[in-house]
Write a protein that holds these residues in place. Structure first.
Motif, mmCIF file in Angstrom:
data_model
loop_
_atom_site.group_PDB
_atom_site.id
_atom_site.type_symbol
_atom_site.label_atom_id
_atom_site.label_comp_id
_atom_site.label_asym_id
_atom_site.label_seq_id
_atom_site.Cartn_x
_atom_site.Cartn_y
_atom_site.Cartn_z
ATOM 1 N N LYS A 57 -80.523 -22.740 13.274
ATOM 2 C CA LYS A 57 -80.944 -21.966 14.468
ATOM 3 C C LYS A 57 -82.533 -21.644 14.883
ATOM 4 C CE LYS A 57 -76.740 -20.862 15.108
ATOM 5 N NZ LYS A 57 -75.915 -21.179 16.263
ATOM 6 N N ASN A 58 -83.119 -21.968 13.829
ATOM 7 C CA ASN A 58 -84.789 -22.100 14.101
ATOM 8 C C ASN A 58 -85.389 -23.083 13.106
ATOM 9 O OD1 ASN A 58 -84.914 -20.879 11.541
ATOM 10 N ND2 ASN A 58 -84.566 -19.040 12.456
ATOM 11 N N HIS A 59 -86.640 -23.603 13.493
ATOM 12 C CA HIS A 59 -87.356 -24.572 12.786
ATOM 13 C C HIS A 59 -88.791 -24.364 12.644
ATOM 14 C CE1 HIS A 59 -88.512 -28.575 11.562
ATOM 15 N NE2 HIS A 59 -89.616 -28.342 12.419
ATOM 16 N N ARG A 60 -89.209 -24.264 11.303
ATOM 17 C CA ARG A 60 -90.755 -23.998 11.282
ATOM 18 C C ARG A 60 -91.466 -25.352 11.471
ATOM 19 N NH1 ARG A 60 -94.136 -21.107 6.256
ATOM 20 N NH2 ARG A 60 -95.909 -22.959 6.256
ATOM 21 N N LEU A 61 -92.484 -25.184 12.432
ATOM 22 C CA LEU A 61 -93.310 -26.227 12.812
ATOM 23 C C LEU A 61 -94.779 -25.941 12.246
ATOM 24 C CD1 LEU A 61 -93.368 -29.131 14.222
ATOM 25 C CD2 LEU A 61 -94.011 -28.030 16.389
ATOM 26 N N ASP A 62 -95.291 -26.663 11.232
ATOM 27 C CA ASP A 62 -96.526 -26.522 10.805
ATOM 28 C C ASP A 62 -97.527 -27.280 11.664
ATOM 29 O OD1 ASP A 62 -95.570 -24.614 8.773
ATOM 30 O OD2 ASP A 62 -95.570 -26.136 7.301
ATOM 31 N N ILE A 63 -98.485 -26.636 12.252
ATOM 32 C CA ILE A 63 -99.705 -27.236 13.185
ATOM 33 C C ILE A 63 -100.725 -27.334 12.146
ATOM 34 C CG2 ILE A 63 -100.708 -26.945 15.301
ATOM 35 C CD1 ILE A 63 -98.536 -25.178 16.224
ATOM 36 N N ALA A 89 -93.527 -21.161 27.295
ATOM 37 C CA ALA A 89 -92.875 -20.659 26.318
ATOM 38 C C ALA A 89 -92.871 -19.104 26.245
ATOM 39 C CB ALA A 89 -92.692 -21.489 24.785
ATOM 40 N N GLU A 90 -92.060 -18.168 25.921
ATOM 41 C CA GLU A 90 -92.073 -16.703 25.687
ATOM 42 C C GLU A 90 -92.030 -16.593 24.064
ATOM 43 O OE1 GLU A 90 -90.314 -14.107 28.690
ATOM 44 O OE2 GLU A 90 -89.755 -15.992 29.705
ATOM 45 N N GLU A 91 -93.113 -15.581 23.805
ATOM 46 C CA GLU A 91 -93.027 -15.265 22.325
ATOM 47 C C GLU A 91 -91.889 -14.266 22.187
ATOM 48 O OE1 GLU A 91 -95.974 -13.482 18.912
ATOM 49 O OE2 GLU A 91 -96.631 -13.266 21.022
ATOM 50 N N ASN A 92 -91.260 -14.543 20.881
ATOM 51 C CA ASN A 92 -89.939 -13.624 20.451
ATOM 52 C C ASN A 92 -88.847 -14.176 21.168
ATOM 53 O OD1 ASN A 92 -91.340 -12.263 18.589
ATOM 54 N ND2 ASN A 92 -92.075 -10.898 20.158
ATOM 55 N N ILE A 93 -88.771 -15.053 22.187
ATOM 56 C CA ILE A 93 -87.629 -15.292 22.784
ATOM 57 C C ILE A 93 -87.624 -17.032 22.577
ATOM 58 C CG2 ILE A 93 -86.472 -15.988 25.098
ATOM 59 C CD1 ILE A 93 -87.871 -13.762 26.012
ATOM 60 N N HIS A 94 -88.485 -17.937 22.526
ATOM 61 C CA HIS A 94 -88.746 -19.026 22.305
ATOM 62 C C HIS A 94 -89.381 -19.384 21.154
ATOM 63 C CE1 HIS A 94 -88.419 -19.192 27.011
ATOM 64 N NE2 HIS A 94 -87.173 -19.687 26.529
ATOM 65 N N GLU A 115 -92.627 -20.940 14.451
ATOM 66 C CA GLU A 115 -91.164 -20.670 14.368
ATOM 67 C C GLU A 115 -90.717 -21.080 15.534
ATOM 68 O OE1 GLU A 115 -87.472 -18.045 12.558
ATOM 69 O OE2 GLU A 115 -89.563 -17.221 12.788
ATOM 70 N N ILE A 116 -89.890 -22.150 15.795
ATOM 71 C CA ILE A 116 -89.270 -22.410 17.060
ATOM 72 C C ILE A 116 -87.672 -21.759 17.044
ATOM 73 C CG2 ILE A 116 -88.473 -24.250 18.734
ATOM 74 C CD1 ILE A 116 -90.777 -25.922 17.413
ATOM 75 N N LEU A 117 -87.401 -21.097 18.197
ATOM 76 C CA LEU A 117 -86.042 -20.302 18.121
ATOM 77 C C LEU A 117 -85.224 -21.074 18.980
ATOM 78 C CD1 LEU A 117 -87.500 -16.548 18.483
ATOM 79 C CD2 LEU A 117 -86.995 -17.846 16.451
ATOM 80 N N ARG A 118 -84.141 -21.608 18.558
ATOM 81 C CA ARG A 118 -83.384 -22.773 19.417
ATOM 82 C C ARG A 118 -82.340 -21.891 20.300
ATOM 83 N NH1 ARG A 118 -79.358 -26.823 16.050
ATOM 84 N NH2 ARG A 118 -79.182 -28.405 17.649
ATOM 85 N N GLU A 119 -81.884 -20.688 20.029
ATOM 86 C CA GLU A 119 -80.894 -20.175 20.795
ATOM 87 C C GLU A 119 -80.867 -20.124 22.137
ATOM 88 O OE1 GLU A 119 -77.795 -16.196 20.615
ATOM 89 O OE2 GLU A 119 -79.579 -16.532 19.430
ATOM 90 N N SER A 120 -82.304 -19.839 22.703
ATOM 91 C CA SER A 120 -82.576 -19.497 24.154
ATOM 92 C C SER A 120 -83.325 -20.856 24.778
ATOM 93 C CB SER A 120 -83.666 -18.606 24.155
ATOM 94 O OG SER A 120 -83.011 -17.081 23.662
ATOM 95 N N LEU A 121 -83.271 -21.893 24.189
ATOM 96 C CA LEU A 121 -83.912 -22.936 24.661
ATOM 97 C C LEU A 121 -83.256 -23.703 26.033
ATOM 98 C CD1 LEU A 121 -85.489 -24.694 21.325
ATOM 99 C CD2 LEU A 121 -86.802 -23.130 23.083
ATOM 100 N N GLY A 122 -82.047 -23.802 25.799
ATOM 101 C CA GLY A 122 -81.044 -24.379 26.754
ATOM 102 C C GLY A 122 -81.505 -25.901 26.704
#
Length: 263
Positions: A57-63, A89-94, A115-122
């Motif tokens: 459901k999410n992925h941590r991307l280290d920049i 992108a919107e914080e706490n949504i995406h 942290e990238i949130l998958r659910e709202s990406l479409g």
């Protein structure tokens, strides 16, 4: 002669004193005014959930960022700002992101954990851009290396599976086994095929040779009839149960009931 020598001595003492003062001033300037340079290692990063398991459901991307010079014996904070003009992108949504970032003690590297949130990406692409800021510890080394843009999505394209009957670019999909094309079915199908490795290792090894590896780029788009028994037992039956029985909320319809399925 003695008077001349004394004069020379006085001049030398004055020069030594001036040199000492100059050295002290130089040291004070460095301590007060010098800041370590900091920069982004890359100006852009792309990430896609693609065919990662649906349960992800999410992925941590280290920049990554890096500093110039030597590490410190203490943690040091660095600061960034969001570049609104380059961000959709919107914080706490995406995505989610902490409020502070560190270059750890004894290290020249730091990260921004996004942290990238998958659910709202479409099926859309999203961007988020950051700019490094000067603070009490660091100063950006240059304009070119002070910003980065992150692009991410959950897009899943129908694969170009092999057409065994013609050399064309038609996207084939075995609907008689998997139902109509659905990206969620594709993700689960690939996941289940790769789980065959632990259930029938010899067959899995042969399938990977024929299918071109774990992402199945050479999968026959009509159907892999040479492995039908294995695929029915370990892939089609669990696939049908997952979508049609256990996870109706996903809204996947049209998957045919495989032979041998017992509820």
């Amino acid at each position: 002669m003695k008077r001349y020598i004394n004069h020379i001595k006085r001049v030398c003492c004055i020069l030594i004193a001036l040199a000492s003062l100059s050295s002290c001033k130089e040291n004070v300037f460095q301590a007060d005014d010098f800041k370590t340079g900091i920069y982004f290692i890359t100006d852009s990063i792309d990430y896609s959930f693609g065919i990662t398991p649906l349960e992800t459901k999410n992925h941590r991307l280290d920049i990554p960022v890096r500093i110039m010079g030597n590490p410190s014996s203490q943690d040091r904070e660095f600061n960034v700002e969001l570049l609104v003009a380059k961000t959709d992108a919107e914080e706490n949504i995406h995505y989610k992101i902490p409020t502070s970032f560190l270059v750890k003690a004894d290290s020249v590297n730091g990260i921004i954990p996004l942290e990238i949130l998958r659910e709202s990406l479409g099926n859309a692409n999203y961007k988020i851009a950051f700019n490094l800021l000067e603070n009490g510890n660091f100063v950006p080394t240059s304009k070119e290396t002070s910003s980065t843009v992150i692009t991410f999505n959950n897009r899943i394209e129908q694969p170009h599976w092999v057409n065994p009957w013609a050399n064309d670019n038609v996207r084939l999909w075995p609907s008689s086994q998997l139902g109509p094309w659905n990206p969620m079915v594709y993700v689960k199908f690939v996941e289940l095929v790769n789980e065959v490795e632990g259930l029938a290792p010899g067959t899995y090894m042969n399938m990977m040779k024929d299918f071109g590896g774990p992402l199945l780029p050479k999968f026959p788009g009509t159907w892999a009839y040479d492995y039908n028994n294995t695929l029915t037992k370990y892939v089609l039956i669990p696939l049908y149960r997952y979508f049609i029985i256990d996870h109706k909320e996903l809204g996947v319809k049209g998957i045919p009931k495989p032979a041998g399925f017992i509820n």
